[in-house]
Design a protein around this motif. Sequence first.
Motif, mmCIF file in Angstrom:
data_model
loop_
_atom_site.group_PDB
_atom_site.id
_atom_site.type_symbol
_atom_site.label_atom_id
_atom_site.label_comp_id
_atom_site.label_asym_id
_atom_site.label_seq_id
_atom_site.Cartn_x
_atom_site.Cartn_y
_atom_site.Cartn_z
ATOM 1 N N PRO A 88 0.786 -1.239 0.000
ATOM 2 C CA PRO A 88 0.000 0.000 0.000
ATOM 3 C C PRO A 88 0.818 1.289 0.000
ATOM 4 O O PRO A 88 0.505 2.217 -0.722
ATOM 5 N N ASP A 89 1.856 1.374 0.788
ATOM 6 C CA ASP A 89 2.683 2.585 0.834
ATOM 7 C C ASP A 89 4.089 2.259 0.356
ATOM 8 O O ASP A 89 5.079 2.587 1.003
ATOM 9 N N ASN A 95 5.887 14.375 -4.942
ATOM 10 C CA ASN A 95 5.192 15.391 -4.137
ATOM 11 C C ASN A 95 5.151 15.038 -2.644
ATOM 12 O O ASN A 95 4.521 15.701 -1.852
ATOM 13 N N GLY A 96 5.821 13.934 -2.260
ATOM 14 C CA GLY A 96 5.891 13.540 -0.858
ATOM 15 C C GLY A 96 4.791 12.587 -0.412
ATOM 16 O O GLY A 96 4.840 12.067 0.695
ATOM 17 N N SER A 97 3.790 12.358 -1.265
ATOM 18 C CA SER A 97 2.733 11.422 -0.892
ATOM 19 C C SER A 97 3.208 9.982 -1.120
ATOM 20 O O SER A 97 4.166 9.739 -1.847
ATOM 21 N N VAL A 101 2.562 0.107 -4.585
ATOM 22 C CA VAL A 101 3.395 -0.533 -5.599
ATOM 23 C C VAL A 101 2.827 -1.928 -5.822
ATOM 24 O O VAL A 101 2.596 -2.671 -4.873
ATOM 25 N N ARG A 102 2.567 -2.264 -7.067
ATOM 26 C CA ARG A 102 2.119 -3.603 -7.429
ATOM 27 C C ARG A 102 3.329 -4.404 -7.883
ATOM 28 O O ARG A 102 4.092 -3.961 -8.735
ATOM 29 N N ILE A 103 3.466 -5.576 -7.294
ATOM 30 C CA ILE A 103 4.617 -6.425 -7.594
ATOM 31 C C ILE A 103 4.099 -7.737 -8.176
ATOM 32 O O ILE A 103 3.291 -8.417 -7.548
ATOM 33 N N ALA A 104 4.557 -8.052 -9.386
ATOM 34 C CA ALA A 104 4.149 -9.289 -10.057
ATOM 35 C C ALA A 104 5.305 -10.278 -10.001
ATOM 36 O O ALA A 104 6.441 -9.946 -10.336
ATOM 37 N N ASP A 123 0.060 4.841 -9.942
ATOM 38 C CA ASP A 123 -0.309 5.571 -8.747
ATOM 39 C C ASP A 123 0.630 6.711 -8.384
ATOM 40 O O ASP A 123 0.363 7.466 -7.458
ATOM 41 N N CYS A 124 1.710 6.846 -9.060
ATOM 42 C CA CYS A 124 2.691 7.874 -8.743
ATOM 43 C C CYS A 124 3.207 8.445 -10.057
ATOM 44 O O CYS A 124 3.933 7.760 -10.773
#
Length: 140
Positions: A88-89, A95-97, A101-104, A123-124
């Motif tokens: 999730p994080d 921008n610091g958010s 990350v999706r890992i396959a 997402d980034c």
Amino acid sequence: MKITRTLTSAAALAAAAALGFAASAVAEPAAINGTFAVKGGDDGAVVTAASSCNPVVNGCTANLTSTVGWTSVATFTNGKWNFTVTKPDGIVCDNGSYAPVRIAYSVDAATMTGTITADSNGDCPGGQITQVPFQLTKIG
């Protein structure tokens, strides 16, 4: 003529036997059951896998649980166990958010080696796709 026929029959039997041995030499894909150490990617992690497929065929699944907090379901397709994990994080954006990350993971059923592909592009903004090799070693 009888000698020729005998040699032809013997050659046919030898060819059939060779095909039989070749077919038996190709082992059925291994179920992914047990406890595995991870080398590469989440080094130091241990994954426990349980599959009830026998024999292992395309579409077979296995439940996975890791010592680093993720769970997933692996699906067997064309000689490989494939599964994804979302952290999730997993990345800090420019921008610091934080963004997931999706890992396959794709693991060869015969060698238990494969590749890990991490994708944070969705997402980034400006995220990246990375790919590294890894191996699962059965420890229990």
